[in-house]
Scaffold this motif. Structure first.
Motif, mmCIF file in Angstrom:
data_model
loop_
_atom_site.group_PDB
_atom_site.id
_atom_site.type_symbol
_atom_site.label_atom_id
_atom_site.label_comp_id
_atom_site.label_asym_id
_atom_site.label_seq_id
_atom_site.Cartn_x
_atom_site.Cartn_y
_atom_site.Cartn_z
ATOM 1 N N TYR A 297 1.576 31.113 12.939
ATOM 2 C CA TYR A 297 0.392 30.587 13.634
ATOM 3 C C TYR A 297 -0.706 30.461 12.604
ATOM 4 N N ASP A 298 -1.758 29.708 12.927
ATOM 5 C CA ASP A 298 -2.764 29.470 11.894
ATOM 6 C C ASP A 298 -4.090 30.109 12.236
ATOM 7 N N SER A 299 -5.033 29.983 11.297
ATOM 8 C CA SER A 299 -6.257 30.778 11.363
ATOM 9 C C SER A 299 -7.398 30.109 12.117
ATOM 10 N N ARG A 300 -7.131 28.986 12.777
ATOM 11 C CA ARG A 300 -8.207 28.383 13.576
ATOM 12 C C ARG A 300 -8.334 29.090 14.920
ATOM 13 N N PHE A 301 -9.456 28.908 15.561
ATOM 14 C CA PHE A 301 -9.631 29.447 16.912
ATOM 15 C C PHE A 301 -8.597 28.795 17.836
ATOM 16 N N ALA A 302 -8.505 27.483 17.764
ATOM 17 C CA ALA A 302 -7.539 26.745 18.590
ATOM 18 C C ALA A 302 -6.312 26.490 17.718
ATOM 19 N N PHE A 303 -5.517 27.509 17.556
ATOM 20 C CA PHE A 303 -4.438 27.428 16.562
ATOM 21 C C PHE A 303 -3.138 26.878 17.142
ATOM 22 N N ASP A 304 -2.300 26.393 16.222
ATOM 23 C CA ASP A 304 -0.917 26.042 16.572
ATOM 24 C C ASP A 304 -0.066 27.289 16.369
ATOM 25 N N TYR A 305 1.013 27.425 17.117
ATOM 26 C CA TYR A 305 1.985 28.483 16.850
ATOM 27 C C TYR A 305 3.380 27.913 17.008
ATOM 28 N N TYR A 306 4.268 28.289 16.134
ATOM 29 C CA TYR A 306 5.609 27.704 16.197
ATOM 30 C C TYR A 306 6.621 28.614 15.531
ATOM 31 N N ARG A 307 7.874 28.322 15.855
ATOM 32 C CA ARG A 307 8.947 29.129 15.267
ATOM 33 C C ARG A 307 10.257 28.360 15.350
ATOM 34 N N PRO A 308 11.118 28.588 14.367
ATOM 35 C CA PRO A 308 12.418 27.923 14.411
ATOM 36 C C PRO A 308 13.326 28.653 15.390
ATOM 37 N N ARG A 313 16.189 23.921 16.611
ATOM 38 C CA ARG A 313 15.032 23.266 17.230
ATOM 39 C C ARG A 313 13.767 23.951 16.722
ATOM 40 N N LEU A 314 12.644 23.266 16.850
ATOM 41 C CA LEU A 314 11.360 23.885 16.549
ATOM 42 C C LEU A 314 10.601 24.053 17.859
ATOM 43 N N LEU A 315 10.208 25.300 18.151
ATOM 44 C CA LEU A 315 9.367 25.548 19.330
ATOM 45 C C LEU A 315 7.927 25.501 18.845
ATOM 46 N N TRP A 316 7.125 24.692 19.508
ATOM 47 C CA TRP A 316 5.752 24.447 19.060
ATOM 48 C C TRP A 316 4.793 24.673 20.231
ATOM 49 N N GLY A 317 3.765 25.488 20.006
ATOM 50 C CA GLY A 317 2.810 25.744 21.086
ATOM 51 C C GLY A 317 1.381 25.629 20.601
ATOM 52 N N GLY A 318 0.483 25.511 21.549
ATOM 53 C CA GLY A 318 -0.918 25.463 21.164
ATOM 54 C C GLY A 318 -1.801 25.073 22.327
ATOM 55 N N ARG A 319 -3.085 24.982 22.023
ATOM 56 C CA ARG A 319 -4.121 24.558 22.979
ATOM 57 C C ARG A 319 -4.302 25.595 24.080
#
Ligand SMILES: Cc1cc2nc3c(=O)[nH]c(=O)nc-3n(C[C@H](O)[C@H](O)[C@H](O)COP(=O)(O)OP(=O)(O)OC[C@H]3O[C@@H](n4cnc5c(N)ncnc54)[C@H](O)[C@@H]3O)c2cc1C
Length: 448
Positions: A297-308, A313-319
């Motif tokens: 996950y990244d360091s923004r307040f509204a960050f993306d998070y993901y994992r293989p 497949r790539l699971l991708w989350g955010g917002r």
């Protein structure tokens, strides 16, 4: 996850996720048919009735059975893991939605450290339970990376120092060159690596936990919403559409899927939606994206998070949002975010998308404890709930079974009103404001 300052909606005011938005990869990838637990029909008595079959309820019920209290009944309005617990990103790490700096300031060093330690112990407890109960849940012991979206290192350096000095936790520094070797995106600069963390398939874990607890004596009724809660002698009466329960003690653990049983309990949290999608299997293409199995996950307040995922497949989350969105809208929104980080994935097919509701209190800490004689609460875990719900389950199980007063350590973070409906507007505005500040900071860094 630290969905820190946002929060959202009540049953009446909130458009609950449509059935389609529960079309999750997790459901589709359950390897075994899930055991069904019949709805409650008729009257019964029990020592403890747990309402809500997410991680908070399951962990409390399981903790009770482990302590020898086998007369426990759990009600779930849909199926086990229907809520956030069966839809989340699958990151298992320590800490709360409330940041470590704020905890330190509010509680002082020793109390803050003790509460934080409860969550890291919970990560270990989850590991032990997976092993002991032989729960097949695609566990990946590959740690979690907090990737810096910005060039400015100070936020990461400060957090690393704070964690080491006050919490005895070591997050390792990942220089930009090393990080980019693992994650093939020019978006990130340095990172911090949390080696004790892992990731897993949360719905398989929820089901494994339910199975282990029922083997130990727990009774579960699915498709059984609690529709009324009232005093009955020295205990409580819970009504369901086709039944009634007399319980000595009751635990309310309904997360953002507000139970509608006690006004103050529902008023204490904002349900906030967040979104997840899963790509088609990437096969060899995965190595164009990342050559680590860590979750990120990244360091923004509204960050993306993901994992293989194990099947590439790539699971991708955010917002986060006070708005529910259709799976197609979630796909569109998150796909744009994905391409900002990995333009090399242009054209990738998105196979699943869904949303889930988190529950946030104004103080961004879980609300855990006794709210009336024999009436217990565990809610408001926000976006960082897998380990804290496990911690809460232990705290409540030992309070109910053994009279342990540890739950009082959460007294500073009580059942305060989330100020709905105005709070929804405030939550959305503060989210947009924080998002704008992040965008401004990133823009300044690239234009200098
Ligand atoms: C998309 C998403 C991603 C996330 N990612 C992560 C992550 O990677 N790591 C992390 O640590 N945390 C994450 N979280 C947060 C974490 O999932 C939650 O904090 C945690 O699961 C909350 O558990 P809970 O038991 O309190 O609530 P829930 O899991 O929502 O469970 C509440 C249950 O109560 C039931 N219920 C409601 N009313 C009634 C009633 N009247 N009668 C009976 N049952 C009722 C609901 O059907 C539901 O099943 C994420 C959350 C979401 C939504």
């Amino acid at each position: 996850m630290h969905f820190d300052q946002g929060w959202p909606l009540s049953n009446a005011e909130y458009p609950m996720p449509s059935p389609d938005s529960t079309h999750s990869y997790y459901r589709a990838s359950m390897s075994e048919p899930r055991a069904r637990h019949a709805p409650l029909r008729g009257r019964c008595e029990t020592k403890v009735c747990v309402i809500g079959g997410g991680f908070a309820g399951l962990n409390t019920a399981f903790g009770l059975t482990e302590r020898g209290t086998t007369d426990v009944l759990l009600l779930e309005s849909d199926r086990i893991g229907h809520g956030a617990s069966g839809r989340n990103g699958g990151f298992v790490f320590g800490g709360f939605s409330r940041g470590e700096g704020a905890l330190l300031h509010e509680l002082g060093p020793s109390r803050a450290r003790a509460l934080y330690a409860g969550t890291t112990a919970a990560v270990e407890l989850i590991r032990r339970r997976i092993q002991r109960c032989r729960i097949e849940c695609d566990q990946r012991e590959t740690g979690v990376i907090w990737a810096n979206w910005f060039r400015d290192q100070e936020v990461l350096r400060a957090r690393q120092r704070l964690l080491a000095e006050h919490y005895g936790v070591d997050w390792q520094w990942l220089p930009e060159t090393d990080l980019r070797r693992l994650v093939h995106s020019t978006r990130y600069h340095d990172g911090l690596f949390e080696p004790q963390a892992f990731h897993f398939h949360p719905l398989k874990y929820a089901w494994g936990l339910a199975q282990a607890a029922t083997a130990a004596g727990l009774t579960i009724h699915e498709h059984t919403p609690a529709i009324a809660l009232e005093r009955s002698g020295g205990g409580w009466r819970i009504r369901t559409p086709e039944g009634e329960i007399e319980a000595e003690q009751v635990v309310l653990s309904c997360g953002g899927y507000l139970a509608g049983l006690r006004r103050a309990v529902d008023a204490g949290v904002m349900p906030i939606a967040t979104y997840v999608m899963v790509t088609e299997p990437l096969g060899a293409r995965m190595s164009e994206v990342m050559t680590t199995n860590a979750a990120i996950y990244d360091s923004r307040f509204a960050f993306d998070y993901y994992r293989p995922l194990p099947d590439t497949r790539l699971l991708w989350g955010g917002r986060i949002s006070v708005l529910d969105r259709s799976p197609d809208a979630v796909k569109r929104l998150l796909y744009r975010d994905l391409l900002k980080v990995f333009p090399q994935l242009a054209g990738v097919r998105i196979d699943y998308a869904w949303s889930g509701l988190m529950s946030y209190a104004r103080h961004q800490m879980p609300q855990i404890g006794r709210i009336d004689d024999g009436l217990w609460l565990a809610q408001a875990f926000g976006g960082h709930g897998v380990a804290p719900t496990t911690f809460a389950g232990e705290v409540l199980a030992s309070a109910i079974a053994e009279g342990d007063p540890q739950w009082q350590e959460f007294a500073d973070y009580g059942l305060v009103s989330a100020l709905k409906p105005a709070g929804f507007i405030g939550a959305q505005l503060s989210y947009w404001w924080a998002q704008a500040k992040d965008e401004w900071k990133a823009w300044r860094e690239t234009s200098n």
